[in-house]
Design a protein around this motif. Structure first.
Motif, PDB file in Angstrom:
ATOM      1  N   GLY A 208       2.189   1.908  -3.435  1.00 53.32           N
ATOM      2  CA  GLY A 208       1.120   2.467  -4.269  1.00 53.32           C
ATOM      3  C   GLY A 208       0.865   3.930  -3.954  1.00 53.32           C
ATOM      4  O   GLY A 208       0.671   4.747  -4.867  1.00 53.32           O
ATOM      5  N   GLN A 209       0.883   4.269  -2.688  1.00 54.33           N
ATOM      6  CA  GLN A 209       0.661   5.668  -2.289  1.00 54.33           C
ATOM      7  C   GLN A 209       1.813   6.558  -2.767  1.00 54.33           C
ATOM      8  O   GLN A 209       1.594   7.700  -3.172  1.00 54.33           O
ATOM      9  CB  GLN A 209       0.518   5.776  -0.765  1.00 54.33           C
TER      10      GLN A 209
ATOM     11  N   ARG B 269       2.713  10.815  -9.152  1.00 59.46           N
ATOM     12  CA  ARG B 269       1.834  11.167 -10.279  1.00 59.46           C
ATOM     13  C   ARG B 269       1.162  12.508 -10.037  1.00 59.46           C
ATOM     14  O   ARG B 269       1.087  13.364 -10.922  1.00 59.46           O
ATOM     15  CB  ARG B 269       0.780  10.078 -10.484  1.00 59.46           C
ATOM     16  N   LEU B 270       0.679  12.703  -8.804  1.00 58.05           N
ATOM     17  CA  LEU B 270       0.012  13.960  -8.478  1.00 58.05           C
ATOM     18  C   LEU B 270       0.979  15.138  -8.490  1.00 58.05           C
ATOM     19  O   LEU B 270       0.614  16.249  -8.895  1.00 58.05           O
ATOM     20  CB  LEU B 270      -0.691  13.851  -7.122  1.00 58.05           C
TER      21      LEU B 270
ATOM     22  N   GLN C 277       3.652   6.047  -5.460  1.00 59.46           N
ATOM     23  CA  GLN C 277       3.468   6.223  -6.907  1.00 59.46           C
ATOM     24  C   GLN C 277       2.374   7.245  -7.185  1.00 59.46           C
ATOM     25  O   GLN C 277       2.505   8.088  -8.076  1.00 59.46           O
ATOM     26  CB  GLN C 277       3.134   4.887  -7.569  1.00 59.46           C
ATOM     27  N   GLU C 278       1.294   7.178  -6.425  1.00 63.31           N
ATOM     28  CA  GLU C 278       0.201   8.146  -6.597  1.00 63.31           C
ATOM     29  C   GLU C 278       0.678   9.559  -6.278  1.00 63.31           C
ATOM     30  O   GLU C 278       0.341  10.515  -6.965  1.00 63.31           O
ATOM     31  CB  GLU C 278      -0.971   7.753  -5.687  1.00 63.31           C
ATOM     32  N   ARG C 279       1.488   9.694  -5.216  1.00 57.77           N
ATOM     33  CA  ARG C 279       2.023  11.015  -4.862  1.00 57.77           C
ATOM     34  C   ARG C 279       2.895  11.559  -5.983  1.00 57.77           C
ATOM     35  O   ARG C 279       2.781  12.737  -6.355  1.00 57.77           O
ATOM     36  CB  ARG C 279       2.834  10.926  -3.573  1.00 57.77           C
TER      37      ARG C 279
ATOM     38  N   ARG D 287       0.828  -1.214   0.000  1.00 50.58           N
ATOM     39  CA  ARG D 287       0.000   0.000   0.000  1.00 50.58           C
ATOM     40  C   ARG D 287       0.859   1.259   0.000  1.00 50.58           C
ATOM     41  O   ARG D 287       0.551   2.241  -0.681  1.00 50.58           O
ATOM     42  CB  ARG D 287      -0.928   0.020   1.212  1.00 50.58           C
TER      43      ARG D 287
END
Length: 111
Positions: free
Chosen positions: A48-49, A55-56, A51-53, A45
């Motif tokens: 994943g977080q 991307r954002l 990678q999301e950060r 998790r």
């Protein structure tokens, strides 16, 4: 020497302690497996977080660049002139409008 009741080398009472320890070892082993699995899930998790950060953050940088491009003075000036018919003001212009109730209308040359 006779065996005391607290020190039993044989008999049915002597198997209780090893059996209890065996059960406790099994419970401990199952708990270790569960904790490791939970740790793996949390690590997944977290990845994943992250990678999301990333991307954002990339999207935010692109939006800031787009905003800076759209807000350039030359572009805003061109849009104001073409879409809204705005022109450079002359030396002095008075624009009259109906004031809202209770607001005095101020007209005249500024001091």
């Amino acid at each position: 020497m006779s065996a005391s009741p607290n020190n039993r080398a044989g008999g049915s009472g002597g198997t209780f302690t090893p059996l209890l320890l065996g059960v406790l070892v099994m419970i401990s082993a199952v708990a270790v497996v569960q904790v490791k699995q939970h740790s793996r899930n949390l690590t997944t998790r977290l990845d994943g977080q992250r990678q999301e950060r990333e991307r954002l953050q990339l999207e935010w940088a692109q939006l800031q660049l787009e905003q800076a491009t759209l807000a350039q003075h030359g572009r805003v000036d061109e849009l104001a002139r073409s879409q809204f018919g705005m022109v450079d003001p002359l030396d002095y212009q008075i624009v009259s409008e109906v004031p809202a109730p209770g607001v005095p209308a101020v007209m005249g040359k500024p001091q």
